[in-house]
Scaffold this motif. Structure first.
Motif, PDB file in Angstrom:
ATOM      1  N   GLN A   1      -7.198   1.010  -9.827  1.00 37.61           N
ATOM      2  CA  GLN A   1      -7.858   0.639  -8.582  1.00 37.61           C
ATOM      3  C   GLN A   1      -9.086  -0.192  -8.940  1.00 37.61           C
ATOM      4  OE1 GLN A   1      -7.987   4.771  -6.931  1.00 37.61           O
ATOM      5  NE2 GLN A   1      -7.265   3.776  -5.048  1.00 37.61           N
ATOM      6  N   LYS A   2      -9.410  -1.147  -8.096  1.00 35.00           N
ATOM      7  CA  LYS A   2     -10.505  -2.058  -8.404  1.00 35.00           C
ATOM      8  C   LYS A   2     -11.832  -1.315  -8.577  1.00 35.00           C
ATOM      9  CE  LYS A   2     -10.548  -5.988  -6.044  1.00 35.00           C
ATOM     10  NZ  LYS A   2     -10.387  -6.930  -4.888  1.00 35.00           N
TER      11      LYS A   2
ATOM     12  N   ARG B   1       1.047  -1.510  -7.282  1.00 35.99           N
ATOM     13  CA  ARG B   1       1.184  -0.875  -8.592  1.00 35.99           C
ATOM     14  C   ARG B   1       2.550  -1.248  -9.143  1.00 35.99           C
ATOM     15  NH1 ARG B   1       0.181   5.357  -7.841  1.00 35.99           N
ATOM     16  NH2 ARG B   1       1.113   4.911  -5.814  1.00 35.99           N
TER      17      ARG B   1
ATOM     18  N   ASN C   1     -10.261   0.220  -3.147  1.00 35.42           N
ATOM     19  CA  ASN C   1      -9.162   1.126  -3.481  1.00 35.42           C
ATOM     20  C   ASN C   1      -7.841   0.411  -3.728  1.00 35.42           C
ATOM     21  OD1 ASN C   1     -10.753   3.526  -3.259  1.00 35.42           O
ATOM     22  ND2 ASN C   1     -10.654   3.316  -1.027  1.00 35.42           N
ATOM     23  N   SER C   2      -7.851  -0.913  -3.675  1.00 36.63           N
ATOM     24  CA  SER C   2      -6.638  -1.690  -3.955  1.00 36.63           C
ATOM     25  C   SER C   2      -6.264  -1.563  -5.427  1.00 36.63           C
ATOM     26  CB  SER C   2      -6.852  -3.164  -3.604  1.00 36.63           C
ATOM     27  OG  SER C   2      -7.114  -3.319  -2.231  1.00 36.63           O
ATOM     28  N   TRP C   3      -4.961  -1.562  -5.681  1.00 38.25           N
ATOM     29  CA  TRP C   3      -4.460  -1.432  -7.050  1.00 38.25           C
ATOM     30  C   TRP C   3      -4.153  -2.791  -7.658  1.00 38.25           C
ATOM     31  CZ3 TRP C   3      -3.919   3.095  -9.849  1.00 38.25           C
ATOM     32  CH2 TRP C   3      -4.081   4.286  -9.142  1.00 38.25           C
TER      33      TRP C   3
ATOM     34  N   ASP D   1      -2.382  -5.492  -2.928  1.00 37.43           N
ATOM     35  CA  ASP D   1      -2.503  -4.082  -3.285  1.00 37.43           C
ATOM     36  C   ASP D   1      -1.143  -3.631  -3.797  1.00 37.43           C
ATOM     37  OD1 ASP D   1      -3.128  -1.441  -3.570  1.00 37.43           O
ATOM     38  OD2 ASP D   1      -3.499  -1.046  -1.439  1.00 37.43           O
TER      39      ASP D   1
ATOM     40  N   GLN E   1       0.819  -1.202   0.000  1.00 40.31           N
ATOM     41  CA  GLN E   1       0.000   0.000   0.000  1.00 40.31           C
ATOM     42  C   GLN E   1       0.858   1.258   0.000  1.00 40.31           C
ATOM     43  OE1 GLN E   1      -2.199  -1.235   3.529  1.00 40.31           O
ATOM     44  NE2 GLN E   1      -4.106  -1.070   2.369  1.00 40.31           N
TER      45      GLN E   1
END
Length: 322
Positions: free
Chosen positions: A249-250, A278, A208-210, A276, A131
């Motif tokens: 983001q999901k 990027r 909000n997880s990538w 999570d 994160q």
């Protein structure tokens, strides 16, 4: 490239495998030998038998005579695996045997046989829970948080740090989407599409997880690039496969699907999948000249058309899910 060159695609009847075989047959002069146990059937291979340079062997990588399938082979792409955490959690013994032990045994045999290049498909899931971190590169620490990613990380370490006689490339793929001969409906974007069509509601956790995303055909193109440029590459290498502009983001992915189907989004709490991350794809672009050619919007349209036009009606069938 000489027409006499042959690539063995282990796991070639699967989702990525079927997309890769299609690319190899259409874009290269390579002879293509597929090895697969057909745990999801062999329908994805039917139309490849029209090609003279295609051949198939059915078998289990754990028990088959490896020198036999490597006879006359120049390159190996190993896609054979129990893919994803749910199936690995359900069959932990088999996951360890197939994803790690059989993979390494095949690699060791390739080293002895003098195979020109061994390509292993890995996953960006190896980066785990990161994160608020910057975009992760191939040199960043791996943090596997599932049995699936543990088997991949352990395999990577062996291939990249040991087996000195083996020319090996590890490809860490982003979360895949898009149509292939053997389609999967248990992938993140495809799950959203199926829920939106069937229930008019998308259940979303970790909004909000990538996740980095990539079309299955772009994964296939990346593998083809490795094979066709293998002579220019270092003996050991690792690449993330995807594109910087497809880190999503999901919640963004869910909204894109909900707009297509006029579906609601229902956020739920769950600890089943805390990933999570990027990811940066600068390395594969600079060293191999790879750029993704397909977009999430295209992927949504492809899969939505298959479902809404009735081409596939039983998308909950286990055949379409790992």
């Amino acid at each position: 490239m000489s027409e006499s060159k042959t690539v063995l695609v282990s796991g070639g009847a699967g989702y990525i495998g079927s997309a890769l075989v299609s690319r190899l047959l259409s874009d290269t002069d390579l002879n293509v030998k597929v090895f697969d146990n057909l745990m999801y059937g062999g329908d994805s291979l039917f139309h490849f038998f029209n090609f003279k340079k295609f051949s198939f062997i059915k078998g289990d990588l754990r028990t088959f005579d490896l020198p036999k399938i490597l006879s006359g082979v120049d390159f190996v792409v190993n896609l054979a695996a129990l893919v994803g955490e749910p199936i690995c959690k359900k069959y932990p013994k088999e996951a360890q045997e197939i994803n790690f032990e059989a993979n390494i045994n095949l690699a060791k045999t390739c080293e002895k046989q003098g195979i020109d290049r061994y390509v292993m498909m890995s996953t960006c899931s190896n980066y785990g829970l990161r994160q608020n971190q910057e975009m992760l590169t191939e040199s960043d620490e791996l943090q596997p948080i599932s049995l699936y990613s543990e088997t991949k990380v352990n395999s990577e370490k062996m291939l990249l740090n040991e087996l000195p006689g083996l020319s090996a490339v590890v490809l860490r793929a982003s979360t895949a989407y898009g149509m292939a001969s053997r389609i999967r409906f248990d992938l993140l974007l495809h799950q959203f599409i199926c829920e939106a069509w069937e229930k008019k509601r998308i259940s979303l956790y970790g909004a909000n997880s990538w996740r980095p995303m990539v079309h299955v055909d772009d994964i296939a193109r990346a593998i083809v690039l490795v094979l066709t440029q293998h002579h220019k590459m270092k003996k050991k290498n690792v690449f993330n496969v995807g594109s910087n502009d497809q880190n999503f983001q999901k919640i963004t992915l869910a909204k894109m699907v909900s707009e297509r189907f006029d579906a609601e989004i229902s956020e739920i709490k769950s600890k089943d999948d805390p990933r999570d991350y990027r990811v940066s794809f600068d390395k594969i672009k600079s060293e191999l000249g790879f750029s993704a050619t397909r977009s999430v919007t295209e992927g949504i349209r492809e899969v939505a058309n298959v479902i809404t036009q009735g081409t596939i009606t039983d998308f909950n069938n286990p055949y379409y899910r790992n």
